[in-house]
Design a protein around this motif. Structure first.
Motif, PDB file in Angstrom:
ATOM      1  N   ALA A 299      17.525   0.968  -7.575  1.00  0.00           N
ATOM      2  CA  ALA A 299      17.846   0.381  -6.273  1.00  0.00           C
ATOM      3  C   ALA A 299      16.733   0.537  -5.248  1.00  0.00           C
ATOM      4  O   ALA A 299      16.890   0.123  -4.093  1.00  0.00           O
ATOM      5  CB  ALA A 299      19.136   1.006  -5.725  1.00  0.00           C
ATOM      6  N   VAL A 300      15.597   1.123  -5.645  1.00  0.00           N
ATOM      7  CA  VAL A 300      14.480   1.259  -4.709  1.00  0.00           C
ATOM      8  C   VAL A 300      13.950  -0.128  -4.354  1.00  0.00           C
ATOM      9  O   VAL A 300      13.727  -0.965  -5.231  1.00  0.00           O
ATOM     10  CB  VAL A 300      13.361   2.139  -5.304  1.00  0.00           C
ATOM     11  N   GLY A 305       7.017  -4.234   1.290  1.00  0.00           N
ATOM     12  CA  GLY A 305       5.801  -3.444   1.445  1.00  0.00           C
ATOM     13  C   GLY A 305       5.920  -2.101   0.752  1.00  0.00           C
ATOM     14  O   GLY A 305       7.014  -1.612   0.474  1.00  0.00           O
ATOM     15  N   VAL A 306       4.777  -1.497   0.466  1.00  0.00           N
ATOM     16  CA  VAL A 306       4.735  -0.227  -0.250  1.00  0.00           C
ATOM     17  C   VAL A 306       3.830   0.732   0.506  1.00  0.00           C
ATOM     18  O   VAL A 306       2.715   0.379   0.906  1.00  0.00           O
ATOM     19  CB  VAL A 306       4.189  -0.414  -1.685  1.00  0.00           C
ATOM     20  N   GLN A 307       4.323   1.956   0.706  1.00  0.00           N
ATOM     21  CA  GLN A 307       3.519   2.990   1.346  1.00  0.00           C
ATOM     22  C   GLN A 307       3.497   4.237   0.477  1.00  0.00           C
ATOM     23  O   GLN A 307       4.483   4.578  -0.172  1.00  0.00           O
ATOM     24  CB  GLN A 307       4.076   3.351   2.721  1.00  0.00           C
ATOM     25  N   ASP A 319       1.921  -2.692 -10.037  1.00  0.00           N
ATOM     26  CA  ASP A 319       1.804  -2.037 -11.332  1.00  0.00           C
ATOM     27  C   ASP A 319       0.353  -1.752 -11.703  1.00  0.00           C
ATOM     28  O   ASP A 319       0.017  -1.536 -12.879  1.00  0.00           O
ATOM     29  CB  ASP A 319       2.490  -2.888 -12.406  1.00  0.00           C
ATOM     30  N   GLY A 320      -0.506  -1.732 -10.691  1.00  0.00           N
ATOM     31  CA  GLY A 320      -1.887  -1.322 -10.881  1.00  0.00           C
ATOM     32  C   GLY A 320      -2.069   0.147 -10.538  1.00  0.00           C
ATOM     33  O   GLY A 320      -1.138   0.813 -10.073  1.00  0.00           O
ATOM     34  N   PRO A 321      -3.258   0.694 -10.765  1.00  0.00           N
ATOM     35  CA  PRO A 321      -3.491   2.121 -10.525  1.00  0.00           C
ATOM     36  C   PRO A 321      -3.461   2.454  -9.033  1.00  0.00           C
ATOM     37  O   PRO A 321      -3.688   1.586  -8.178  1.00  0.00           O
ATOM     38  CB  PRO A 321      -4.891   2.349 -11.105  1.00  0.00           C
ATOM     39  N   VAL A 322      -3.186   3.710  -8.724  1.00  0.00           N
ATOM     40  CA  VAL A 322      -3.214   4.177  -7.336  1.00  0.00           C
ATOM     41  C   VAL A 322      -4.661   4.222  -6.868  1.00  0.00           C
ATOM     42  O   VAL A 322      -5.495   4.892  -7.494  1.00  0.00           O
ATOM     43  CB  VAL A 322      -2.570   5.579  -7.212  1.00  0.00           C
ATOM     44  N   PRO A 323      -5.016   3.524  -5.804  1.00  0.00           N
ATOM     45  CA  PRO A 323      -6.407   3.535  -5.334  1.00  0.00           C
ATOM     46  C   PRO A 323      -6.717   4.833  -4.599  1.00  0.00           C
ATOM     47  O   PRO A 323      -5.821   5.650  -4.320  1.00  0.00           O
ATOM     48  CB  PRO A 323      -6.447   2.349  -4.373  1.00  0.00           C
ATOM     49  N   ASP A 324      -7.987   5.034  -4.282  1.00  0.00           N
ATOM     50  CA  ASP A 324      -8.350   6.158  -3.420  1.00  0.00           C
ATOM     51  C   ASP A 324      -7.704   5.937  -2.056  1.00  0.00           C
ATOM     52  O   ASP A 324      -7.723   4.824  -1.511  1.00  0.00           O
ATOM     53  CB  ASP A 324      -9.863   6.244  -3.266  1.00  0.00           C
ATOM     54  N   VAL A 353       5.259   5.790  -6.363  1.00  0.00           N
ATOM     55  CA  VAL A 353       6.322   5.682  -5.357  1.00  0.00           C
ATOM     56  C   VAL A 353       7.600   6.320  -5.868  1.00  0.00           C
ATOM     57  O   VAL A 353       8.257   7.109  -5.174  1.00  0.00           O
ATOM     58  CB  VAL A 353       6.560   4.207  -4.971  1.00  0.00           C
ATOM     59  N   LEU A 354       7.973   5.984  -7.110  1.00  0.00           N
ATOM     60  CA  LEU A 354       9.216   6.510  -7.668  1.00  0.00           C
ATOM     61  C   LEU A 354       9.157   8.018  -7.880  1.00  0.00           C
ATOM     62  O   LEU A 354      10.172   8.704  -7.762  1.00  0.00           O
ATOM     63  CB  LEU A 354       9.540   5.803  -8.984  1.00  0.00           C
ATOM     64  N   GLN A 355       7.977   8.567  -8.154  1.00  0.00           N
ATOM     65  CA  GLN A 355       7.867   9.992  -8.408  1.00  0.00           C
ATOM     66  C   GLN A 355       7.548  10.797  -7.154  1.00  0.00           C
ATOM     67  O   GLN A 355       7.918  11.975  -7.072  1.00  0.00           O
ATOM     68  CB  GLN A 355       6.789  10.265  -9.461  1.00  0.00           C
TER      69      GLN A 355
END
Length: 446
Positions: A299-300, A305-307, A319-324, A353-355
């Motif tokens: 349900a997330v 937007g994503v922070q 679904d790409g890698p976490v950037p610097d 985000v989920l973790q």
């Protein structure tokens, strides 16, 4: 004489629906609407019935009037002001500690000193202050502040804030008003007063507090900070910490590091209680617990937007890698934990985000009551924690599960109390009652 066995400390961090961002959307979630004190009162009384050390409420001051369409999709930060709330809880509880968050950037030491002294007297010695110095732009604008302080400057200002607040608490001797004499007309002995004359970098005060010295000497001082500056601040001032760690080795490093810093401030390791955050999801079986977690994760909402760590990553593939990520002035230690985890486990932004954002760097334990108790016992017995600050993903159901199933298991193992043995929060936590600064020279000379 042998020492009594070391006892686990347990606190609970309450939010209305729970700490998972989709908890409010679950069928079993409580009704939204206005905050309801009766609901909170029931939770606090349940925590006291279970013999918890503390109940805690955070405070995220300041709400930006911008991007309301994004804010409208979150349930966070629409509840009571902490001091008001804890004062009300003090009237209906009798033993549990009451931890209220107050930000040093938007208050003055005199105001805070009198509020917490009042709460400590009202509660019979159960008050604690979660000292925070975060400074979000939206909060600064809400208070009309133009200049923001750096991370180091905020801690420096908070240190002076605490120094002055403690002077104000010590501006009266213990029992200064206990010997009023109607016959002579003397209400108190002037020798019991210790006027404060403080001129520092950030504050000035020429005063006496208008509330008697707190019953506990000082309310218990609580702090959360994982950065090096935060750890040093904890070593100098804190008596209980809210740390974050997702692994045993990370928790052990924090525990040993903070405890090792206390000696330079004339403090002993037992002068601070370290309680990492714990986010348990409990089922009758491990499979049932994982199903509960999955319902929350499914349900997330990623549509708005994503922070991560306060940084907007909406322009990057989910679904790409976490950037610097750029360094921030808030949550430095937790942000570094996030980056370390993302690099080690090759997490995508969605996974991070989920973790992390959902559980904010705290230890997520998914399983049966016995499995949750196993983790608690392992950390408690291996220099990773003196106890835990419970961060239930769902409230009330997740907290009720913990009280019903995990607390009895901890008691069966001899780790947690079955009854309160003291009346003040300091007694619960095994913390000494601080002497007034004006009594210390006499005590040293004795």
């Amino acid at each position: 004489m042998s020492q009594p066995p070391r006892q686990l400390k347990l606190g609970v961090f309450f939010t209305r629906f729970g700490h998972h961002q989709s908890a409010w959307r679950q069928p079993e979630a409580p009704h939204a609407g206005n905050p309801d004190f009766a609901y909170w009162a029931k939770l606090a009384l349940l925590a006291e019935q279970a013999k918890f050390d503390t109940v805690f409420i955070a405070d995220f001051v300041g709400r930006s009037p911008k991007a309301l369409h994004k804010q409208a999709r979150s349930d966070k930060r629409y509840d009571f002001e902490p001091i008001t709330f804890m004062s009300a809880l003090a009237a209906i509880t009798s033993r549990i500690g009451l931890v209220a968050t107050v930000n040093t950037n938007f208050n003055e030491p005199y105001n805070v000193a009198r509020k917490f002294a009042s709460l400590d007297h009202i509660s019979g010695g159960r008050a604690a202050w979660n000292v925070v110095s975060s400074l979000q732009d939206s909060a600064a604008r809400s208070f009309g502040l133009d200049d923001t302080l750096s991370h180091a400057e905020r801690y420096e200002r908070a240190g002076e804030f605490l120094d002055l607040t403690r002077k104000l608490w010590d501006s009266w001797d213990d029992g200064a008003f206990d010997n009023a004499n109607p016959a002579t007309g003397q209400f108190f002995d002037p020798a019991s007063a210790h006027p404060v004359d403080h001129t520092g970098k950030y504050f000035r005060s020429d005063s006496l507090l208008d509330v008697a010295r707190p019953l506990q000497g000082y309310p218990v001082l609580v702090q959360a900070g994982n950065s090096d500056t935060g750890r040093e601040f904890a070593a100098q001032y804190a008596e209980m910490t809210y740390a974050s760690a997702q692994r045993l080795d990370v928790a052990q490093e924090y525990y040993r590091d903070v405890k090792s810093r206390l000696a330079k401030y004339g403090r002993a390791p037992e002068d601070i209680v370290i309680t990492p955050g714990l986010s348990p999801i409990i089922g009758r079986t491990e499979e049932e617990a994982r199903e509960k977690l999955q319902r929350l994760q499914d349900a997330v909402d990623f549509s708005n937007g994503v922070q991560l760590g306060g940084v907007d990553l909406s322009a990057y593939p989910l679904d790409g890698p976490v950037p610097d990520l750029p360094e921030t002035e808030n949550g430095k230690g937790r942000l570094q934990q996030l980056l370390d985890r993302a690099r080690r486990d090759n997490l995508t932004i969605r996974q991070a985000v989920l973790q992390f954002s959902v559980f904010r760097g705290h230890n997520l334990v998914v399983g049966t009551a016995s499995q949750v108790a196993d983790v608690i016992e392992e950390w408690f017995n291996n220099e990773a924690a003196d106890g835990f600050n419970l961060i239930p993903p769902q409230i009330p159901t997740g907290f009720e599960d913990f009280v019903r199933d995990v607390v009895p298991e901890l008691q069966r193992r001899g780790l947690f109390r079955t009854e309160y043995t003291g009346t003040t929060l300091r007694e619960h936590l095994g913390l000494r009652r601080p002497h007034s600064q004006h009594r210390l020279p006499q005590l040293r000379a004795a």
